[in-house]
Each structure stands twice: as structure tokens, then as C-alpha cells.
Design an enzyme around this catalytic site. Sequence first.
Site, PDB file in Angstrom:
ATOM      1  N   HIS A   1       0.879  -1.058  -0.118  1.00 18.15           N
ATOM      2  CA  HIS A   1      -0.223   0.020  -0.099  1.00 18.15           C
ATOM      3  C   HIS A   1       1.049   1.200   0.061  1.00 18.15           C
ATOM      4  O   HIS A   1       0.301   2.484  -0.129  1.00 18.15           O
ATOM      5  CB  HIS A   1      -0.802   0.071   1.138  1.00 18.15           C
ATOM      6  CG  HIS A   1      -1.703  -1.128   1.457  1.00 18.15           C
ATOM      7  ND1 HIS A   1      -1.413  -2.216   2.193  1.00 18.15           N
ATOM      8  CD2 HIS A   1      -2.996  -1.619   0.861  1.00 18.15           C
ATOM      9  CE1 HIS A   1      -2.276  -3.068   2.079  1.00 18.15           C
ATOM     10  NE2 HIS A   1      -3.448  -2.830   1.312  1.00 18.15           N
TER      11      HIS A   1
ATOM     12  N   ASP B   1      35.222 -30.473  15.993  1.00 16.66           N
ATOM     13  CA  ASP B   1      35.419 -31.863  15.429  1.00 16.66           C
ATOM     14  C   ASP B   1      36.477 -31.770  14.490  1.00 16.66           C
ATOM     15  O   ASP B   1      36.309 -31.692  13.356  1.00 16.66           O
ATOM     16  CB  ASP B   1      33.927 -32.350  15.032  1.00 16.66           C
ATOM     17  CG  ASP B   1      34.073 -33.904  14.563  1.00 16.66           C
ATOM     18  OD1 ASP B   1      35.128 -34.314  14.131  1.00 16.66           O
ATOM     19  OD2 ASP B   1      33.129 -34.418  14.575  1.00 16.66           O
TER      20      ASP B   1
ATOM     21  N   HIS C   1      36.574 -36.184  12.935  1.00 19.25           N
ATOM     22  CA  HIS C   1      36.059 -36.941  11.689  1.00 19.25           C
ATOM     23  C   HIS C   1      36.899 -36.879  10.296  1.00 19.25           C
ATOM     24  O   HIS C   1      36.788 -37.813   9.378  1.00 19.25           O
ATOM     25  CB  HIS C   1      34.685 -36.011  11.105  1.00 19.25           C
ATOM     26  CG  HIS C   1      35.094 -34.968  10.662  1.00 19.25           C
ATOM     27  ND1 HIS C   1      35.360 -33.573  11.101  1.00 19.25           N
ATOM     28  CD2 HIS C   1      34.964 -34.487   9.402  1.00 19.25           C
ATOM     29  CE1 HIS C   1      35.656 -32.600  10.271  1.00 19.25           C
ATOM     30  NE2 HIS C   1      35.301 -33.337   9.035  1.00 19.25           N
TER      31      HIS C   1
ATOM     32  N   HIS D   1      36.929 -37.436   5.267  1.00 19.20           N
ATOM     33  CA  HIS D   1      37.632 -36.964   4.051  1.00 19.20           C
ATOM     34  C   HIS D   1      38.632 -37.541   3.486  1.00 19.20           C
ATOM     35  O   HIS D   1      39.407 -36.917   2.598  1.00 19.20           O
ATOM     36  CB  HIS D   1      38.124 -35.532   4.439  1.00 19.20           C
ATOM     37  CG  HIS D   1      37.008 -34.504   4.904  1.00 19.20           C
ATOM     38  ND1 HIS D   1      35.860 -34.447   4.490  1.00 19.20           N
ATOM     39  CD2 HIS D   1      36.769 -33.643   6.171  1.00 19.20           C
ATOM     40  CE1 HIS D   1      34.977 -33.421   4.714  1.00 19.20           C
ATOM     41  NE2 HIS D   1      35.698 -33.254   6.073  1.00 19.20           N
TER      42      HIS D   1
ATOM     43  N   ASP E   1      30.827 -33.498   4.566  1.00 12.31           N
ATOM     44  CA  ASP E   1      30.117 -32.921   5.649  1.00 12.31           C
ATOM     45  C   ASP E   1      28.700 -32.736   5.810  1.00 12.31           C
ATOM     46  O   ASP E   1      28.106 -32.974   6.819  1.00 12.31           O
ATOM     47  CB  ASP E   1      30.868 -31.532   5.981  1.00 12.31           C
ATOM     48  CG  ASP E   1      32.287 -31.644   6.247  1.00 12.31           C
ATOM     49  OD1 ASP E   1      32.685 -32.798   6.745  1.00 12.31           O
ATOM     50  OD2 ASP E   1      33.115 -30.764   6.097  1.00 12.31           O
TER      51      ASP E   1
END
Length: 435
Positions: free
Chosen positions: A109, A210, A213, A218, A369
Site C-alpha cells: 500500500h 570436530d 572426523h 575426508h 560434511d
Amino acid sequence: MANRTQDLNIIDLFDRENGIVKASIYSDPDVYKLEMERIFSRSWLFLGHEGQIPKFGDFLVTTMAEDSVIVSRQGDGTITAILNQCRHRGNRLCLADMGNSKSFRCTYHGWVYNSAGGLVGMPHETDGYHNKLNKAEWGAIRVPRVEIHKGLIFGNWDAEAPALSAALGDVAWYLDAFLDGAEGGIELSGPHRHHVKCNWKWQAEQHGTDFYHAAISHNSALTALNPPGAPPTSFEYTQTPDETGYQFGMPELGHGAAGWFPARNDGLVRFAPAPAPAYLGGPAREEMRARLGDIRTDEMGSLVMTVFPNLSLNRAARYLRVWQPRGPNRTEVVHYIILDKKMPEEVKDAIVRGTSFSFNASGLFEQDDSENVALCHRGASEGHISRQTPLNVQMGLGFGGPHPDFPGQINHVYAEEGARAFYSHWQDLLMGGAK
Ligand code: FES
């Protein structure tokens, strides 16, 4: 609220003495609602970088968790943030991601607001509202606190929140390794955005804790990157554990950081193709040493960290991330690439290409990931028994302590000190405790 808090039994969601987190925290809608009320409405949230809005009228649109906000540079050089919501019927005020405008006109408006949120006019102000509408009362909702740390802009909905510097605490020393290594500071390339089917806490927590991992998750990606004839990637260290790396956790504020010592990261841009390593290994590295000291120059090239609640940075890959909650089961990943402002353009291009190749929506490591956290989320959210399962963040529990070279509570890199810090502060806030 009291009943819901009691129903949730927040104290049982994380057992900090024993390092046990309940799987339901990742998908319970009541936990999520409470996070919106007690964490994202009280914490300092990353909004952007000053260099994105250098001139009067420059603006960017981002979100503070689920709420869209417009961040603008004012005429006096200050920065404001307002809710991207018209006070008439709630339409968005701005549909662009960024630009330059000193006012925003609602497309429904036509109510008009200045960039600091003040309502300055509307159609039919005289013949429709009879000049009775008090414009001072109907401005856009303003984010009451906006503060800057070395170019990074943060906002907080809590007018009574402690100063940003107090909320950062010791994590500023780690954060400044990203921000303070070159005269002129940094600039951000991006953002790029993608969604992952998981709760926002998975990646926020993991970036503060982390390194565990990497050897498994990887390994194939790292092997694929090895030059032909090179020996296979190995994470079997010959150093004593104390020489492998460090992990920082700050339970009173929720921050976490970790990194290997430079055995595998002897350089600051592992993933960027030439000429970036040569540039960063030369005069730029010596400038960094003069500004940051030996430890943050030589020992922290692989630093990965989370500033509570949802800002994470990766130094080797040179990215800055915001994990924006989009409901309990979805996260919007807002990804920027960190560049030193004074880098030659060809170096910036090389870093953008290198980081995009490794850590972005289609990046080689990103896919590892993202799949991990999406599968963790499925495991923790699908199934009545699965949601009740206690999950383990006990690695290194009780083995942290002071370190001569690093501020804060330090543990071995292979620990979950950062995760326990994250959930300790998360739990304190959910219970209505310390800010
Ligand atoms: Fe914005 Fe009506 S909704 S002017």
C-alpha cells in the site's frame, strides 16, 4: 512458558558432567521454539561486514535466525538494523539482497520508511487516516543493539545484553586470527546459500569441536587431491598427542575452536591453487607475524571455530559461515569467502576458486560434511526410540586445562571440549540463565 520448560526438562537434555546429549534436542519443535525465544533473541548474531555497506544508504538484507532484517549505513557513518516487515499489514519492506537506498517503500500500500526504520509517510495520510496516524509509533521494529568487532557487524534483540566484547571473551583472540592479519582488514566474497536437511546445531557445534572426523570422512577426497605418485594421505601422527593440535572451549559463553599444529597444514591456504600460497607465504606472512605473533601465524593455519550460537569460520579454507535455522529440521548455510582487502585481484580469484572447489555447496569436502550431518539428523530425529537415545560427547572429558600459548580452557585437538562448551551455554540460556 513455565509449563513448557518444565515439560521439556531442560536439565535432562544435556548432562554436562558426563558429556551426554539427548538426541531429541535436534528435532523437538518445543526445543526449537525455546531456542528462538531464549537464544536467538538474546545472543549477538552476525549480520555482515562493514565493507559490504561502505556508503550512506548502502544496505544488505540478512536474517537473524528466522527474522529478515535490513542492515543500513546511515549518514553519520553508523549502522542500523531494522526488521524487514511493514507495520501496516506485515509485508516485506525490501525484496532485494543488497543495494543503496535511503528509504524503503512497501510494495503493498506504499508506506514509506527511512533506512533507520522511521515511518515517514503513506498514501492517503490526509483523506484516509485524517492525519491521525502517529507515525512515530509505527516505525519499523529496530534491532536495539548493533556493535562491530573489527569490521564484523553483530546485532542483538536484547537491549540489556552484555556488550559484544564481553560476549566474545577469549574467543576474540582466535577470531582475530581471521580478521587482523593484514593492514586494511578483510572483505567478504559472497554470500552463497544452500540448505541442508539438519538442525542448525549440528554444524555450529561441529565447527567448534570436530577434527576427529577428518581422517575418516575426508580420506578419499584428500587422496583424490594428492598429486600422481604421492604417498596416500595419512593421519597417523608421529608426534606425541600434545603436539598434534589444540582445542578451545568456553562453557560460560558457548564458543569453541580447534586446529592441528602445522604438520598437515603448513600454509594458510591448503586448497587454493597458485598463486595464493606464494603470496601468503612471502611478505604477507611476515606482516601477519608482526601483527598476530608467531603462534597465530605458524601454529594455527588450520583453525576452525564457532562463535556461539551460529557463526563459524575455517582458516585453511578461508570461509565464514552462518548456520541460519529454518525450522528444527533444516538449516540455511550462508557461506562467505574471507579475503584480505589488499590482496592482488589474481590472489583473490585463486582463493575464491580454491574455496569453492573444496568447501561450498558442490565442494569436494562440503559434500562429505553435509551428508554426515544430514544422516546424523535423520538418525536423531526419525523414530521414537532414536529420538530418546543418549548421544556421546565425552571425548577428552576432564582432560582440559590452561595452556601457556592459548587463552581459555584447552584440550587435545581430538576432544569434544568445544561441543561440551556449546551445549553448556545453550542449556544455560534455555533455562533462562546467564546471557
Ligand atoms: Fe505495507 Fe500495507 S502492508 S503498506
